[in-house]
Each structure stands twice: as structure tokens, then as C-alpha cells.
Design an enzyme around this catalytic site. Structure first.
Site, PDB file in Angstrom:
ATOM      1  N   HIS A 132       0.735  -1.184   0.143  1.00  0.00           N
ATOM      2  CA  HIS A 132       0.129   0.077   0.077  1.00  0.00           C
ATOM      3  C   HIS A 132       1.016   1.039   0.040  1.00  0.00           C
ATOM      4  O   HIS A 132       1.472   1.588   1.082  1.00  0.00           O
ATOM      5  CB  HIS A 132      -0.980  -0.174   1.145  1.00  0.00           C
ATOM      6  CG  HIS A 132      -1.811   1.283   1.445  1.00  0.00           C
ATOM      7  ND1 HIS A 132      -1.954   2.029   2.418  1.00  0.00           N
ATOM      8  CD2 HIS A 132      -2.913   1.359   0.510  1.00  0.00           C
ATOM      9  CE1 HIS A 132      -2.549   2.932   2.039  1.00  0.00           C
ATOM     10  NE2 HIS A 132      -3.446   2.561   1.202  1.00  0.00           N
ATOM     11  N   GLU A 159       1.550  -0.603  -5.105  1.00  0.00           N
ATOM     12  CA  GLU A 159       0.356   0.156  -5.508  1.00  0.00           C
ATOM     13  C   GLU A 159       0.921   1.439  -5.909  1.00  0.00           C
ATOM     14  O   GLU A 159       1.810   2.199  -5.182  1.00  0.00           O
ATOM     15  CB  GLU A 159      -0.495   0.323  -4.238  1.00  0.00           C
ATOM     16  CG  GLU A 159      -1.794   1.131  -4.590  1.00  0.00           C
ATOM     17  CD  GLU A 159      -2.388   1.754  -3.402  1.00  0.00           C
ATOM     18  OE1 GLU A 159      -1.737   2.232  -2.404  1.00  0.00           O
ATOM     19  OE2 GLU A 159      -3.605   2.083  -3.534  1.00  0.00           O
ATOM     20  N   ASP A 171      -0.956   5.422  -6.496  1.00  0.00           N
ATOM     21  CA  ASP A 171      -2.121   6.319  -6.801  1.00  0.00           C
ATOM     22  C   ASP A 171      -1.666   7.269  -7.577  1.00  0.00           C
ATOM     23  O   ASP A 171      -0.456   7.893  -7.718  1.00  0.00           O
ATOM     24  CB  ASP A 171      -2.476   7.047  -5.187  1.00  0.00           C
ATOM     25  CG  ASP A 171      -3.107   6.012  -4.318  1.00  0.00           C
ATOM     26  OD1 ASP A 171      -4.029   5.530  -4.798  1.00  0.00           O
ATOM     27  OD2 ASP A 171      -2.247   6.100  -3.192  1.00  0.00           O
ATOM     28  N   HIS A 213      -0.948  10.301  -3.243  1.00  0.00           N
ATOM     29  CA  HIS A 213      -2.271   9.580  -2.603  1.00  0.00           C
ATOM     30  C   HIS A 213      -3.229  10.700  -2.674  1.00  0.00           C
ATOM     31  O   HIS A 213      -4.486  10.346  -2.904  1.00  0.00           O
ATOM     32  CB  HIS A 213      -2.209   9.009  -1.237  1.00  0.00           C
ATOM     33  CG  HIS A 213      -3.488   8.654  -0.704  1.00  0.00           C
ATOM     34  ND1 HIS A 213      -4.075   9.591   0.220  1.00  0.00           N
ATOM     35  CD2 HIS A 213      -4.013   7.467  -0.811  1.00  0.00           C
ATOM     36  CE1 HIS A 213      -5.504   8.811   0.380  1.00  0.00           C
ATOM     37  NE2 HIS A 213      -5.462   7.349  -0.153  1.00  0.00           N
TER      38      HIS A 213
HETATM   39 CA    CA Z   1      -4.871   3.911  -3.182  1.00  0.00          CA
END
Ligand code: CA
Length: 350
Positions: A36, A63, A65, A78
Site C-alpha cells: 500500500h 500500488e 495512486d 495519494h
Molecule cells: Ca490507493
């Protein structure tokens, strides 16, 4: 039976769902570990250092974003704001909007590249996860999606094992209001880097249900898609996350996506009287529709109600609920748990 569990590796993903119903191959069908924002429990989120560390720790997916800059470049952050993780307020005083926030969309990539990234802080400047090291070194930077995908390709080559990506398109409707169709930009970059087919090592995720449908049915995207499910109370925008969690809602989602990314707190019920935790049925309902379930976010320093340690949360959701993957700030802890409970058959050995 562990419906929907998957094993990434050897350049493609193998679905053991059918076999699993017969043989219950728990050893093989371990869930995937999604780093994450990278190994964000250890290094500042979304920095290349945090991604490389997560890879070294054995995460299966990294991940990203994704937010768009003023000059339509894609950066891995993020928030649509810069102030939570960078020194933008010191570097560019007076560039905040009326709400006091510094928007990624108001800065060019060249400007953003001059910023340094630090541990996440709240509006008052306090560290959101107080036990994490502050790491305020100038070497931590905001990166473009392309630069991160280059790193992923290099890690694959040098590390000698597969790793997938897990991009999230942030606030697509907001981006459209700001004059940019971020989804198209993201899909183009993914295509450039060879992420095109359903079997490619990527899950594309988004909270916006309408946009997820557009991605699949209008834009013809073949990649694996995950519908993120939040709480209706988290946003002022009209959402129906509650409806998505029902059998009917999941049946509808299954026409579009491969899986769901629910808030981990929605996987269980907590009896306040004695703190007893029990299955909410969400994982089972999703598996009945053939959807994989990748809950968020597993953090040893911010556990959901009802759990005293990360190992307990991992045990309950993996062994009792049979989740298919999990988002964690601490990929090392998840990998250690899986190695101890699920043996040696992991993608890391390929
Ligand atoms: Ca996310």
C-alpha cells in the site's frame, strides 16, 4: 473452499478457484500481498525507495495512486493535495487555494519535482502515524507514473521475479472538472508499458463506480479491474457503497470488475459487549459472484477495532474469511505471516 484465490507468477496468473473447491489447496492459494503506497510503514509513502523496499520484502503488487499535474503529467501521490506529504507550503507560499490546500493540479511537474517528500502529516503538522520515523531527507521525491513503471521493470529484471502493479485513478470526476480526463492518460501510459491484457500483472482500481464501468465497457479496457468500496460517510459526493456490499450490488459489480477492495472493517462484525469478532458475510457474497476480495489497509500501528495485533487480523481474514489479497503498509509482516502459515509455494521463488 477458498473461492477466487489466485497465484501470480511465471508471467501470468493462475486461477485455482475450481480446483480449490475440490482440493482446498491452501498451501498454493495464499493471498497476494499488495504494498500500500509501497512499504509505507517504513519509508515515506509513494517514494521510489518505498517501492523498491516493498519489492525486496516480497510484495506481489506495488500500488500507485495517480493524480494529474497542471501540465497533464501523471504523478504518484495519494491525495489531490500536496501539503500532506511535501514541503510545498514552505517552497511555494501563496499558492494555496481558498481552502488553504495546495493542489497538485495547480503545479507543473517541474515545480513538483523540486519538492521533498516526508512522512504524512495532518493539517496541524503532526505526523499521522506517530511511531514511524520522520525521514525528512531531501532524497525523497514525488515521481511520475512513468518513472515508477521504469523502476518496476528494472526490479523485475534485477530481482529475477515477477511483481505486479496496482494503479488507482484518483478522483476522476474531479479531474474532469479541472479540465483533464485522467483515466485516458493513465490507460495510455499503462499501454505504453505493456499492460494491455487481462493476464498482465496489473489490477486497475478506482472508487468511482461510474468510471470503472466506463473503463470496462466504453473504453474497452481488458485489464483486471477492482472496485474500491469506501463508506458513504467519507465523501460529500453521491455514492452507494452500502448498496455495493449487498448480494445484489456485488452481482451487478461482477458484470464489470474482477474484484472488490473493501474497507477491512466491513469484513466483520464486532460485538461491543465482549469484543468478539465474527464474519460479516461480505467475502462469501463476493466469492459467490466470482469476485476476488482485496481489503485495505493492514497496519500494525493503526489496527481496526476488535484486533490487538496485525497477526490476529491476518489470521482471521486469511484463514477464516479466505480473502484473496490485502493492502498493507507493512508487506514484510504479511509476507512473514504467509511464509509461516502457508509454506514455501510463493511467487517470490520463481
Ligand atoms: Ca490507493
Amino acid at each position: 473452499p477458498l473461492g477466487g484465490a489466485r497465484l501470480p507468477g511465471m508471467g501470468r496468473e493462475w486461477t485455482y478457484r475450481t480446483i480449490g473447491y475440490w482440493y482446498n489447496l491452501k498451501l498454493i492459494m495464499r493471498p497476494v500481498v499488495i504494498a500500500h503506497r509501497g512499504a509505507s510503514g517504513h519509508l515515506p509513502e509513494h517514494t521510489l525507495q518505498a517501492k523498491a523496499l516493498a519489492f525486496a520484502m516480497g510484495a506481489d503488487y506495488l500500488e500507485q495512486d495517480i493524480v494529474a499535474t497542471r501540465d497533464d503529467e501523471l504523478v504518484v501521490l495519494h491525495d489531490i493535495h500536496l501539503d500532506g506529504v511535501t514541503d510545498v507550503a514552505q517552497r511555494f507560499p501563496g499558492r494555496a487555494r481558498a481552502d488553504g490546500r495546495y493542489y497538485v493540479r495547480d503545479f507543473t511537474l517541474a515545480e513538483i519535482e523540486t519538492l521533498t517528500v516526508h512522512e504524512r502529516t495532518d493539517r496541524k503538522g503532526r505526523q499521522v502515524f506517530p511511531s514511524r520515523r520522520p525521514h525528512r531527507g531531501g532524497e525523497f521525491r514525488v515521481n511520475t507514473l512513468s518513472r515508477e513503471l521504469d523502476l518496476v521493470a528494472d526490479l523485475r529484471d534485477s530481482g529475477g521475479h515477477e511483481v505486479g502493479i496496482y494503479p488507482e485513478i484518483k478522483s476522476p470526476a474531479w479531474h474532469v472538472k479541472e479540465g483533464v480526463d485522467i483515466t485516458i492518460l493513465v490507460l495510455n501510459v499503462l499501454e505504453q508499458y505493456g499492460y494491455r491484457r487481462h493476464s498482465d500483472p496489473v489490477y486497475l482500481q478506482c472508487f468511482d463506480e461510474q468510471e470503472v464501468r466506463r473503463i470496462r465497457h466504453e473504453l474497452g479496457c481488458e485489464l483486471k479491474l477492482v472496485q474500491l468500496i469506501g463508506e458513504d460517510s467519507w465523501t460529500k459526493e453521491p455514492t452507494d457503497f452500502k448498496g455495493m456490499r449487498t448480494a445484489r450490488g456485488l452481482e451487478k459489480l461482477a458484470k464489470t470488475v474482477d474484484g472488490i477492495g473493501p474497507w477491512v472493517n466491513r469484513l466483520y462484525k464486532l460485538r461491543r459487549r465482549d469484543g468478539k469478532v465474527s464474519d460479516s458475510g461480505l467475502v462469501r457474497r463476493a466469492h459467490e459472484q466470482g469476485l476476488v476480495v482485496h481489503p485495505y489497509t493492514y497496519r500494525s500501528d493503526a489496527l481496526p477495532d476488535g484486533f490487538d495485533e496485525l497477526g490476529e487480523l491476518l489470521r482471521f481474514t486469511i484463514e477464516d474469511l479466505a480473502i484473496d489479497g490485502l493492502f498493507t503498509d507493512f508487506p514484510d509482516a504479511a509476507v512473514r505471516y504467509l511464509q509461516s502459515r502457508h509454506g514455501v509455494i510463493t511467487p517470490r521463488e520463481i
